[in-house]
Design a protein around this motif. Structure first.
Motif, mmCIF file in Angstrom:
data_model
loop_
_atom_site.group_PDB
_atom_site.id
_atom_site.type_symbol
_atom_site.label_atom_id
_atom_site.label_comp_id
_atom_site.label_asym_id
_atom_site.label_seq_id
_atom_site.Cartn_x
_atom_site.Cartn_y
_atom_site.Cartn_z
ATOM 1 N N TYR A 1 20.593 -63.681 -4.982
ATOM 2 C CA TYR A 1 19.516 -63.467 -4.016
ATOM 3 C C TYR A 1 18.920 -62.072 -4.159
ATOM 4 C CZ TYR A 1 20.314 -67.877 -1.659
ATOM 5 O OH TYR A 1 20.406 -69.214 -1.368
ATOM 6 N N SER A 2 19.740 -61.086 -4.415
ATOM 7 C CA SER A 2 19.243 -59.719 -4.609
ATOM 8 C C SER A 2 18.316 -59.659 -5.816
ATOM 9 C CB SER A 2 20.402 -58.750 -4.805
ATOM 10 O OG SER A 2 21.182 -58.674 -3.651
ATOM 11 N N LYS A 3 18.707 -60.309 -6.910
ATOM 12 C CA LYS A 3 17.873 -60.320 -8.114
ATOM 13 C C LYS A 3 16.567 -61.067 -7.869
ATOM 14 C CE LYS A 3 21.579 -59.830 -11.454
ATOM 15 N NZ LYS A 3 22.288 -60.439 -12.583
ATOM 16 N N MET B 1 9.441 -59.092 -5.563
ATOM 17 C CA MET B 1 8.757 -57.853 -5.181
ATOM 18 C C MET B 1 7.985 -57.288 -6.371
ATOM 19 S SD MET B 1 9.066 -57.394 -2.020
ATOM 20 C CE MET B 1 8.351 -55.770 -1.931
ATOM 21 N N GLU B 2 8.549 -57.385 -7.568
ATOM 22 C CA GLU B 2 7.835 -56.944 -8.766
ATOM 23 C C GLU B 2 6.597 -57.799 -9.005
ATOM 24 O OE1 GLU B 2 10.758 -57.066 -11.855
ATOM 25 O OE2 GLU B 2 11.670 -55.168 -11.219
ATOM 26 N N GLU B 3 6.722 -59.101 -8.775
ATOM 27 C CA GLU B 3 5.580 -60.002 -8.927
ATOM 28 C C GLU B 3 4.469 -59.627 -7.944
ATOM 29 O OE1 GLU B 3 4.552 -64.727 -8.371
ATOM 30 O OE2 GLU B 3 6.613 -64.155 -8.869
ATOM 31 N N ILE B 4 4.847 -59.353 -6.703
ATOM 32 C CA ILE B 4 3.864 -58.958 -5.692
ATOM 33 C C ILE B 4 3.204 -57.633 -6.074
ATOM 34 C CG2 ILE B 4 3.617 -58.176 -3.298
ATOM 35 C CD1 ILE B 4 5.836 -60.270 -2.616
ATOM 36 N N ASP C 1 1.139 -66.271 -4.341
ATOM 37 C CA ASP C 1 2.310 -66.916 -4.936
ATOM 38 C C ASP C 1 3.565 -66.066 -4.744
ATOM 39 O OD1 ASP C 1 3.734 -68.845 -6.614
ATOM 40 O OD2 ASP C 1 3.728 -67.243 -8.114
ATOM 41 N N GLY C 2 3.431 -64.773 -4.956
ATOM 42 C CA GLY C 2 4.570 -63.877 -4.780
ATOM 43 C C GLY C 2 5.057 -63.854 -3.346
ATOM 44 N N TYR C 3 4.141 -63.821 -2.404
ATOM 45 C CA TYR C 3 4.536 -63.816 -0.989
ATOM 46 C C TYR C 3 5.198 -65.134 -0.583
ATOM 47 C CZ TYR C 3 2.379 -59.368 0.219
ATOM 48 O OH TYR C 3 2.092 -58.040 0.311
ATOM 49 N N ILE C 4 4.678 -66.237 -1.080
ATOM 50 C CA ILE C 4 5.281 -67.535 -0.761
ATOM 51 C C ILE C 4 6.684 -67.624 -1.360
ATOM 52 C CG2 ILE C 4 5.135 -70.027 -1.193
ATOM 53 C CD1 ILE C 4 2.061 -69.679 -0.925
ATOM 54 N N ASP C 5 6.814 -67.211 -2.619
ATOM 55 C CA ASP C 5 8.132 -67.222 -3.258
ATOM 56 C C ASP C 5 9.099 -66.305 -2.523
ATOM 57 O OD1 ASP C 5 7.105 -68.947 -5.119
ATOM 58 O OD2 ASP C 5 6.961 -67.453 -6.725
ATOM 59 N N GLN C 6 8.624 -65.140 -2.122
ATOM 60 C CA GLN C 6 9.470 -64.188 -1.391
ATOM 61 C C GLN C 6 9.935 -64.812 -0.073
ATOM 62 O OE1 GLN C 6 10.532 -61.395 -2.511
ATOM 63 N NE2 GLN C 6 11.199 -60.226 -0.774
ATOM 64 N N PHE C 7 9.039 -65.506 0.592
ATOM 65 C CA PHE C 7 9.382 -66.178 1.848
ATOM 66 C C PHE C 7 10.512 -67.177 1.627
ATOM 67 C CE2 PHE C 7 8.722 -69.828 4.695
ATOM 68 C CZ PHE C 7 8.905 -69.203 5.907
ATOM 69 N N VAL D 1 12.702 -67.313 -0.828
ATOM 70 C CA VAL D 1 13.959 -66.653 -1.224
ATOM 71 C C VAL D 1 14.670 -66.094 0.000
ATOM 72 C CG1 VAL D 1 14.878 -64.650 -2.465
ATOM 73 C CG2 VAL D 1 13.235 -66.150 -3.579
ATOM 74 N N MET D 2 13.904 -65.601 0.964
ATOM 75 C CA MET D 2 14.502 -64.925 2.098
ATOM 76 C C MET D 2 14.959 -65.898 3.191
ATOM 77 S SD MET D 2 13.355 -61.236 1.722
ATOM 78 C CE MET D 2 13.812 -60.734 3.267
#
Length: 40
Positions: free
Chosen positions: A5-7, A13-16, A30-36, A38-39
């Motif tokens: 999960y950390s990775k 975050m790098e994608e964003i 896309d980065g924000y959706i993926d981040q959502f 993952v979290m």
């Protein structure tokens, strides 16, 4: 499992950051959706 999960969080975050730098709105969304996801 925590390391995975950390990775993933760092990767998203790098994608964003890259999408923000490139002014790529689709990549940013896309980065924000993926981040959502993952979290969750």
């Amino acid at each position: 499992m925590t390391m995975l999960y950390s990775k993933l969080i760092v990767e998203e975050m790098e994608e964003i950051y890259n999408a923000w730098y490139d002014k790529d709105i689709i990549g940013l969304i896309d980065g924000y959706i993926d981040q959502f996801w993952v979290m969750l």
